[in-house]
Motif scaffolding. Sequence first.
Motif, PDB file in Angstrom:
ATOM      1  N   ALA A 165      -7.086  -5.401  -0.937  1.00  0.00           N
ATOM      2  CA  ALA A 165      -8.292  -4.730  -0.449  1.00  0.00           C
ATOM      3  C   ALA A 165      -8.805  -5.410   0.807  1.00  0.00           C
ATOM      4  O   ALA A 165      -9.187  -4.762   1.775  1.00  0.00           O
ATOM      5  CB  ALA A 165      -9.379  -4.729  -1.522  1.00  0.00           C
ATOM      6  N   GLN A 166      -8.762  -6.732   0.781  1.00  0.00           N
ATOM      7  CA  GLN A 166      -9.278  -7.466   1.929  1.00  0.00           C
ATOM      8  C   GLN A 166      -8.350  -7.394   3.131  1.00  0.00           C
ATOM      9  O   GLN A 166      -8.726  -7.784   4.227  1.00  0.00           O
ATOM     10  CB  GLN A 166      -9.525  -8.931   1.550  1.00  0.00           C
ATOM     11  CG  GLN A 166     -10.636  -9.079   0.574  1.00  0.00           C
ATOM     12  CD  GLN A 166     -10.996 -10.539   0.387  1.00  0.00           C
ATOM     13  OE1 GLN A 166     -11.860 -11.092   1.034  1.00  0.00           O
ATOM     14  NE2 GLN A 166     -10.299 -11.180  -0.522  1.00  0.00           N
ATOM     15  N   GLY A 167      -7.128  -6.917   2.904  1.00  0.00           N
ATOM     16  CA  GLY A 167      -6.221  -6.729   4.032  1.00  0.00           C
ATOM     17  C   GLY A 167      -5.570  -7.998   4.538  1.00  0.00           C
ATOM     18  O   GLY A 167      -5.251  -8.094   5.728  1.00  0.00           O
ATOM     19  N   PHE A 168      -5.341  -8.970   3.661  1.00  0.00           N
ATOM     20  CA  PHE A 168      -4.614 -10.161   4.098  1.00  0.00           C
ATOM     21  C   PHE A 168      -3.176  -9.792   4.469  1.00  0.00           C
ATOM     22  O   PHE A 168      -2.496  -9.135   3.682  1.00  0.00           O
ATOM     23  CB  PHE A 168      -4.612 -11.224   2.988  1.00  0.00           C
ATOM     24  CG  PHE A 168      -5.894 -11.984   2.885  1.00  0.00           C
ATOM     25  CD1 PHE A 168      -6.224 -12.925   3.850  1.00  0.00           C
ATOM     26  CD2 PHE A 168      -6.771 -11.764   1.840  1.00  0.00           C
ATOM     27  CE1 PHE A 168      -7.418 -13.638   3.764  1.00  0.00           C
ATOM     28  CE2 PHE A 168      -7.968 -12.470   1.750  1.00  0.00           C
ATOM     29  CZ  PHE A 168      -8.294 -13.401   2.721  1.00  0.00           C
TER      30      PHE A 168
ATOM     31  N   ILE B 103      -4.129  -9.457  -6.981  1.00  0.00           N
ATOM     32  CA  ILE B 103      -3.365  -8.675  -6.001  1.00  0.00           C
ATOM     33  C   ILE B 103      -4.242  -7.570  -5.414  1.00  0.00           C
ATOM     34  O   ILE B 103      -4.302  -7.386  -4.194  1.00  0.00           O
ATOM     35  CB  ILE B 103      -2.105  -8.072  -6.659  1.00  0.00           C
ATOM     36  CG1 ILE B 103      -1.116  -9.175  -7.004  1.00  0.00           C
ATOM     37  CG2 ILE B 103      -1.452  -7.051  -5.730  1.00  0.00           C
ATOM     38  CD1 ILE B 103       0.090  -8.706  -7.787  1.00  0.00           C
TER      39      ILE B 103
ATOM     40  N   VAL C  16      -7.448  -7.419  -5.141  1.00  0.00           N
ATOM     41  CA  VAL C  16      -8.516  -7.960  -4.308  1.00  0.00           C
ATOM     42  C   VAL C  16      -7.971  -8.439  -2.960  1.00  0.00           C
ATOM     43  O   VAL C  16      -8.582  -8.204  -1.911  1.00  0.00           O
ATOM     44  CB  VAL C  16      -9.233  -9.096  -5.060  1.00  0.00           C
ATOM     45  CG1 VAL C  16     -10.033  -9.957  -4.113  1.00  0.00           C
ATOM     46  CG2 VAL C  16     -10.128  -8.520  -6.145  1.00  0.00           C
ATOM     47  N   LEU C  17      -6.827  -9.084  -2.990  1.00  0.00           N
ATOM     48  CA  LEU C  17      -6.244  -9.567  -1.732  1.00  0.00           C
ATOM     49  C   LEU C  17      -5.792  -8.392  -0.865  1.00  0.00           C
ATOM     50  O   LEU C  17      -5.958  -8.396   0.355  1.00  0.00           O
ATOM     51  CB  LEU C  17      -5.071 -10.515  -2.013  1.00  0.00           C
ATOM     52  CG  LEU C  17      -5.438 -11.826  -2.719  1.00  0.00           C
ATOM     53  CD1 LEU C  17      -4.187 -12.667  -2.964  1.00  0.00           C
ATOM     54  CD2 LEU C  17      -6.452 -12.622  -1.909  1.00  0.00           C
TER      55      LEU C  17
ATOM     56  N   HIS D 234       0.282 -14.318   5.044  1.00  0.00           N
ATOM     57  CA  HIS D 234      -0.861 -15.230   4.883  1.00  0.00           C
ATOM     58  C   HIS D 234      -0.626 -16.177   3.708  1.00  0.00           C
ATOM     59  O   HIS D 234       0.028 -15.822   2.740  1.00  0.00           O
ATOM     60  CB  HIS D 234      -2.142 -14.419   4.674  1.00  0.00           C
ATOM     61  CG  HIS D 234      -3.404 -15.228   4.825  1.00  0.00           C
ATOM     62  ND1 HIS D 234      -3.877 -16.051   3.835  1.00  0.00           N
ATOM     63  CD2 HIS D 234      -4.265 -15.342   5.857  1.00  0.00           C
ATOM     64  CE1 HIS D 234      -4.990 -16.636   4.250  1.00  0.00           C
ATOM     65  NE2 HIS D 234      -5.253 -16.223   5.475  1.00  0.00           N
ATOM     66  N   ARG D 235      -1.215 -17.374   3.806  1.00  0.00           N
ATOM     67  CA  ARG D 235      -0.953 -18.396   2.782  1.00  0.00           C
ATOM     68  C   ARG D 235      -1.454 -18.011   1.399  1.00  0.00           C
ATOM     69  O   ARG D 235      -0.966 -18.535   0.395  1.00  0.00           O
ATOM     70  CB  ARG D 235      -1.543 -19.734   3.200  1.00  0.00           C
ATOM     71  CG  ARG D 235      -3.057 -19.767   3.354  1.00  0.00           C
ATOM     72  CD  ARG D 235      -3.512 -21.144   3.859  1.00  0.00           C
ATOM     73  NE  ARG D 235      -4.931 -21.214   4.180  1.00  0.00           N
ATOM     74  CZ  ARG D 235      -5.494 -20.710   5.275  1.00  0.00           C
ATOM     75  NH1 ARG D 235      -4.751 -20.049   6.170  1.00  0.00           N
ATOM     76  NH2 ARG D 235      -6.796 -20.839   5.491  1.00  0.00           N
ATOM     77  N   VAL D 236      -2.423 -17.082   1.317  1.00  0.00           N
ATOM     78  CA  VAL D 236      -2.894 -16.701  -0.021  1.00  0.00           C
ATOM     79  C   VAL D 236      -1.800 -16.031  -0.850  1.00  0.00           C
ATOM     80  O   VAL D 236      -1.874 -16.000  -2.078  1.00  0.00           O
ATOM     81  CB  VAL D 236      -4.131 -15.757   0.018  1.00  0.00           C
ATOM     82  CG1 VAL D 236      -5.315 -16.447   0.659  1.00  0.00           C
ATOM     83  CG2 VAL D 236      -3.816 -14.453   0.725  1.00  0.00           C
ATOM     84  N   TRP D 237      -0.779 -15.510  -0.169  1.00  0.00           N
ATOM     85  CA  TRP D 237       0.264 -14.766  -0.892  1.00  0.00           C
ATOM     86  C   TRP D 237       1.416 -15.643  -1.389  1.00  0.00           C
ATOM     87  O   TRP D 237       2.241 -15.167  -2.173  1.00  0.00           O
ATOM     88  CB  TRP D 237       0.861 -13.675   0.005  1.00  0.00           C
ATOM     89  CG  TRP D 237      -0.028 -12.507   0.264  1.00  0.00           C
ATOM     90  CD1 TRP D 237      -0.567 -12.148   1.461  1.00  0.00           C
ATOM     91  CD2 TRP D 237      -0.483 -11.516  -0.679  1.00  0.00           C
ATOM     92  NE1 TRP D 237      -1.331 -11.012   1.325  1.00  0.00           N
ATOM     93  CE2 TRP D 237      -1.297 -10.599   0.022  1.00  0.00           C
ATOM     94  CE3 TRP D 237      -0.283 -11.315  -2.052  1.00  0.00           C
ATOM     95  CZ2 TRP D 237      -1.910  -9.511  -0.588  1.00  0.00           C
ATOM     96  CZ3 TRP D 237      -0.887 -10.229  -2.662  1.00  0.00           C
ATOM     97  CH2 TRP D 237      -1.698  -9.343  -1.933  1.00  0.00           C
ATOM     98  N   VAL D 238       1.486 -16.893  -0.939  1.00  0.00           N
ATOM     99  CA  VAL D 238       2.732 -17.623  -1.161  1.00  0.00           C
ATOM    100  C   VAL D 238       3.091 -17.789  -2.634  1.00  0.00           C
ATOM    101  O   VAL D 238       4.271 -17.818  -2.987  1.00  0.00           O
ATOM    102  CB  VAL D 238       2.747 -19.019  -0.479  1.00  0.00           C
ATOM    103  CG1 VAL D 238       2.575 -18.871   1.024  1.00  0.00           C
ATOM    104  CG2 VAL D 238       1.705 -19.943  -1.059  1.00  0.00           C
TER     105      VAL D 238
END
Lengths: 182, 182
Positions: A160-163, A155, A157-158, A167-171
């Motif tokens: 930090a990257q500002g997704f 969480i 890292v994601l 975005h699909r990385v969160w699903v």
Amino acid sequence: MSADERRVSVVRAAITEFARGGYAGTSTAAIARRAGVSQPYLFRLFPDKREIFLAAAERCTLDIRQVFEEAGRGLPPEEAREAMGDAYQALVVDRERVLFQLQMHVAGHAADEAGDRPFADRLRAAFTDLWDASRLLLGADDAETWDFFAHGMLINVLLAQGFPPDHRVWVACPPRIDPGAS
Amino acid sequence: MSADERRVSVVRAAITEFARGGYAGTSTAAIARRAGVSQPYLFRLFPDKREIFLAAAERCTLDIRQVFEEAGRGLPPEEAREAMGDAYQALVVDRERVLFQLQMHVAGHAADEAGDRPFADRLRAAFTDLWDASRLLLGADDAETWDFFAHGMLINVLLAQGFPPDHRVWVACPPRIDPGAS
DNA sequence: GTAGTTAGTGATTGAGCACTAACTTCCTCC
DNA sequence: GGAGGAAGTTAGTGCTCAATCACTAACTAC
């Protein structure tokens, strides 16, 4: 304002600024500006920049630990886990502490590489404190503690990257964490 | 040596140096020294420091992806997962790429804060590439991909902080990852 | 009121930084 | 054999930064 009070507000400002730019990428002038004092005065309150960062790191870790402790204190393990998950949301809402943690990790590594053992040791100690306190509160074994932190780190890292939250990385992120809450 | 070959070796040097000190904490002089060229020559090979970092980021992500692909290609999901786990060990052995990834994450955040959208976007794109490729290779659903990365991120963070392999934070780490291997 | 302390500032310094300009060296091709 | 270009250098610019210094203003104690 007393020097001690001033130190507290400098540390608060430092957490914000260091979270933004990291150790090397943050100027003492920026911290001073945010704290509302002159830049040279920082060096009367703290011996050097490193010590400001360390004070911020220790303060930040303590904050997170206290949030967990307030959430989980006295609850049975199952409920504590639930409550600490919810509490984590409050931390995620203002990303500052979470991002500053990431900055602590990379700063610790840089310090190790630069041969600055004591600095790295104190950063590790802060993290271990949080680890142990969480383990205790969760009433968890090593594997569960590992999973709890692994989850949190992704969480961080994601975030930090500002997704963006859609975005699909969160699903697959558990629903109680809302990455768009801030 | 041709400029293209030189660029490759500069990028390799940049990954090492940026992994150590992060974006702001690494001087172009250090990169040049490691690459064995003069510092001004970097600016004939790349337009600016940012672009060196981006080239390093894209190269590093591609490397990791290729390691995963070589390990998992053509294998059924179950075996692929096993093989990719083993392959990850090879990445962990020289911590460089793993640590550089962390630096990418915090650099992306700093860029977002500084209003440098394109930079942050390209870093996110590199990460998403890796995410999608891993998901495909794992034959995994979203939840499994999430767990795979969560696990990896905690390893990265613990490695970055330099916890020794016999420290209690490692006890629940799956046995095929040996943090002391480097 | 004077001696001493505490909070705080402006000016400065020297080092290190990204980046530029101008030059040299060497290889290739006519 | 010399023109052209690519590879690479030395010297330098302007800027930012952490840290220092010398100072002031306000308060406290006697």
